[in-house]
Write a protein that holds these residues in place. Structure first.
Motif, PDB file in Angstrom:
ATOM      1  N   ALA A  73     -56.432  30.701  44.037  1.00 46.75           N
ATOM      2  CA  ALA A  73     -56.153  29.268  44.165  1.00 46.75           C
ATOM      3  C   ALA A  73     -55.386  28.756  42.953  1.00 46.75           C
ATOM      4  CB  ALA A  73     -57.454  28.498  44.333  1.00 46.75           C
ATOM      5  N   GLU A  74     -55.755  29.231  41.774  1.00 48.85           N
ATOM      6  CA  GLU A  74     -55.068  28.825  40.546  1.00 48.85           C
ATOM      7  C   GLU A  74     -53.618  29.265  40.566  1.00 48.85           C
ATOM      8  OE1 GLU A  74     -53.407  30.151  36.744  1.00 48.85           O
ATOM      9  OE2 GLU A  74     -54.757  31.492  37.816  1.00 48.85           O
ATOM     10  N   VAL A  75     -53.371  30.474  41.021  1.00 50.92           N
ATOM     11  CA  VAL A  75     -52.003  30.983  41.068  1.00 50.92           C
ATOM     12  C   VAL A  75     -51.179  30.211  42.089  1.00 50.92           C
ATOM     13  CG1 VAL A  75     -50.631  32.984  41.761  1.00 50.92           C
ATOM     14  CG2 VAL A  75     -52.511  33.266  40.172  1.00 50.92           C
ATOM     15  N   ALA A  76     -51.767  29.917  43.238  1.00 53.02           N
ATOM     16  CA  ALA A  76     -51.032  29.184  44.270  1.00 53.02           C
ATOM     17  C   ALA A  76     -50.650  27.783  43.786  1.00 53.02           C
ATOM     18  CB  ALA A  76     -51.871  29.097  45.536  1.00 53.02           C
ATOM     19  N   VAL A  77     -51.594  27.075  43.212  1.00 54.91           N
ATOM     20  CA  VAL A  77     -51.306  25.729  42.720  1.00 54.91           C
ATOM     21  C   VAL A  77     -50.366  25.786  41.519  1.00 54.91           C
ATOM     22  CG1 VAL A  77     -52.332  23.695  41.627  1.00 54.91           C
ATOM     23  CG2 VAL A  77     -53.426  24.738  43.605  1.00 54.91           C
ATOM     24  N   GLY A  78     -50.595  26.731  40.621  1.00 54.69           N
ATOM     25  CA  GLY A  78     -49.754  26.850  39.438  1.00 54.69           C
ATOM     26  C   GLY A  78     -48.316  27.202  39.773  1.00 54.69           C
ATOM     27  N   LEU A  79     -48.117  28.120  40.697  1.00 58.01           N
ATOM     28  CA  LEU A  79     -46.757  28.471  41.078  1.00 58.01           C
ATOM     29  C   LEU A  79     -46.068  27.339  41.831  1.00 58.01           C
ATOM     30  CD1 LEU A  79     -47.047  32.223  42.058  1.00 58.01           C
ATOM     31  CD2 LEU A  79     -45.971  31.226  40.044  1.00 58.01           C
ATOM     32  N   ALA A  80     -46.815  26.606  42.637  1.00 53.69           N
ATOM     33  CA  ALA A  80     -46.226  25.448  43.303  1.00 53.69           C
ATOM     34  C   ALA A  80     -45.776  24.401  42.278  1.00 53.69           C
ATOM     35  CB  ALA A  80     -47.221  24.840  44.280  1.00 53.69           C
ATOM     36  N   LEU A  81     -46.605  24.173  41.268  1.00 57.48           N
ATOM     37  CA  LEU A  81     -46.218  23.243  40.209  1.00 57.48           C
ATOM     38  C   LEU A  81     -45.030  23.772  39.422  1.00 57.48           C
ATOM     39  CD1 LEU A  81     -49.700  22.115  38.882  1.00 57.48           C
ATOM     40  CD2 LEU A  81     -48.008  20.712  40.069  1.00 57.48           C
ATOM     41  N   ALA A  82     -45.005  25.069  39.162  1.00 53.24           N
ATOM     42  CA  ALA A  82     -43.895  25.662  38.413  1.00 53.24           C
ATOM     43  C   ALA A  82     -42.585  25.547  39.191  1.00 53.24           C
ATOM     44  CB  ALA A  82     -44.196  27.115  38.093  1.00 53.24           C
ATOM     45  N   ILE A  83     -42.635  25.780  40.502  1.00 51.16           N
ATOM     46  CA  ILE A  83     -41.427  25.656  41.319  1.00 51.16           C
ATOM     47  C   ILE A  83     -40.961  24.209  41.346  1.00 51.16           C
ATOM     48  CG2 ILE A  83     -40.561  25.790  43.682  1.00 51.16           C
ATOM     49  CD1 ILE A  83     -42.309  28.323  43.989  1.00 51.16           C
ATOM     50  N   ARG A  84     -41.888  23.293  41.505  1.00 53.49           N
ATOM     51  CA  ARG A  84     -41.535  21.864  41.516  1.00 53.49           C
ATOM     52  C   ARG A  84     -40.953  21.437  40.175  1.00 53.49           C
ATOM     53  NH1 ARG A  84     -39.654  17.774  44.176  1.00 53.49           N
ATOM     54  NH2 ARG A  84     -40.504  15.816  43.495  1.00 53.49           N
ATOM     55  N   PHE A  85     -41.548  21.908  39.103  1.00 47.50           N
ATOM     56  CA  PHE A  85     -41.067  21.571  37.771  1.00 47.50           C
ATOM     57  C   PHE A  85     -39.694  22.181  37.524  1.00 47.50           C
ATOM     58  CE2 PHE A  85     -40.837  22.694  33.222  1.00 47.50           C
ATOM     59  CZ  PHE A  85     -40.731  21.414  32.724  1.00 47.50           C
ATOM     60  N   ARG A  86     -39.484  23.402  37.992  1.00 46.24           N
ATOM     61  CA  ARG A  86     -38.203  24.092  37.797  1.00 46.24           C
ATOM     62  C   ARG A  86     -37.078  23.363  38.540  1.00 46.24           C
ATOM     63  NH1 ARG A  86     -35.736  27.493  34.323  1.00 46.24           N
ATOM     64  NH2 ARG A  86     -34.206  28.724  35.423  1.00 46.24           N
ATOM     65  N   ARG A  87     -37.370  22.831  39.715  1.00 50.45           N
ATOM     66  CA  ARG A  87     -36.360  22.089  40.468  1.00 50.45           C
ATOM     67  C   ARG A  87     -36.031  20.760  39.800  1.00 50.45           C
ATOM     68  NH1 ARG A  87     -38.266  22.839  46.718  1.00 50.45           N
ATOM     69  NH2 ARG A  87     -37.787  25.057  46.858  1.00 50.45           N
ATOM     70  N   ARG A  88     -37.011  20.202  39.127  1.00 49.86           N
ATOM     71  CA  ARG A  88     -36.820  18.884  38.524  1.00 49.86           C
ATOM     72  C   ARG A  88     -36.096  18.941  37.184  1.00 49.86           C
ATOM     73  NH1 ARG A  88     -41.506  14.366  37.889  1.00 49.86           N
ATOM     74  NH2 ARG A  88     -40.096  12.634  37.639  1.00 49.86           N
ATOM     75  N   SER A  89     -36.276  20.020  36.445  1.00 47.90           N
ATOM     76  CA  SER A  89     -35.629  20.138  35.137  1.00 47.90           C
ATOM     77  C   SER A  89     -35.016  21.524  35.008  1.00 47.90           C
ATOM     78  CB  SER A  89     -36.641  19.894  34.016  1.00 47.90           C
ATOM     79  OG  SER A  89     -37.568  20.943  33.976  1.00 47.90           O
ATOM     80  N   ALA A  90     -34.265  21.714  33.951  1.00 50.58           N
ATOM     81  CA  ALA A  90     -33.544  22.979  33.767  1.00 50.58           C
ATOM     82  C   ALA A  90     -34.441  24.073  33.201  1.00 50.58           C
ATOM     83  CB  ALA A  90     -32.360  22.759  32.831  1.00 50.58           C
TER      84      ALA A  90
END
Length: 102
Positions: A73-90
Motif C-alpha cells: 500500500a505504501e509503494v502504491a500510494v508513494g509511486l502515485a504521488l511521485a508520478i503526480r509530483f513528476r508531472r507537476r515539476s521538473a
C-alpha cells in the motif's frame, strides 16, 4: 532443512534496517527514499519471521504478511504521488516536494 539461529537472523535484520535508514537519511530522490523504506519494512518482517521460528509458531509469518500488505500500500500510494509530483515539476527530489507545501 537448514535453520538460521536467532542471533544471525536478527543481525541480518538489523544490518538491512541500518542500510535502509542510512539510505533514507542520505538520499534525496523520491524513488530511492521509497525503496529505502521498503528495505526497512522488509528488515522488520524478517525479524518477525526469525522470532516466530525461534518460538515455533506461525505468528511471525502472519505479521510478515501484514507488513507486506502495508508495504504494498505504501509503494502504491508513494509511486502515485511521485508520478503526480513528476508531472507537476521538473525534478523529483524531496526538497522540491517540501517547497510545494505552501
Amino acid at each position: 532443512m537448514a535453520t538460521v539461529s536467532l542471533n544471525s537472523g536478527l543481525i541480518l535484520a538489523a544490518i538491512l534496517f541500518v542500510i535502509g535508514f542510512v539510505g533514507l537519511i542520505t538520499r534525496r530522490n523520491l524513488i530511492v527514499v521509497l525503496a529505502c523504506i521498503e528495505i526497512m519494512l522488509n528488515a522488520a518482517g524478517l525479524a518477525f519471521v526469525v522470532a516466530g521460528a525461534r518460538w515455533g509458531t506461525a505468528d511471525g509469518q502472519v505479521m510478515f504478511l501484514f507488513v507486506l500488505a502495508m508495504a504494498a500500500a505504501e509503494v502504491a500510494v508513494g509511486l502515485a504521488l511521485a508520478i503526480r509530483f513528476r508531472r507537476r515539476s521538473a525534478g523529483s527530489t524531496i526538497d522540491e516536494a517540501d517547497e510545494m507545501r505552501g
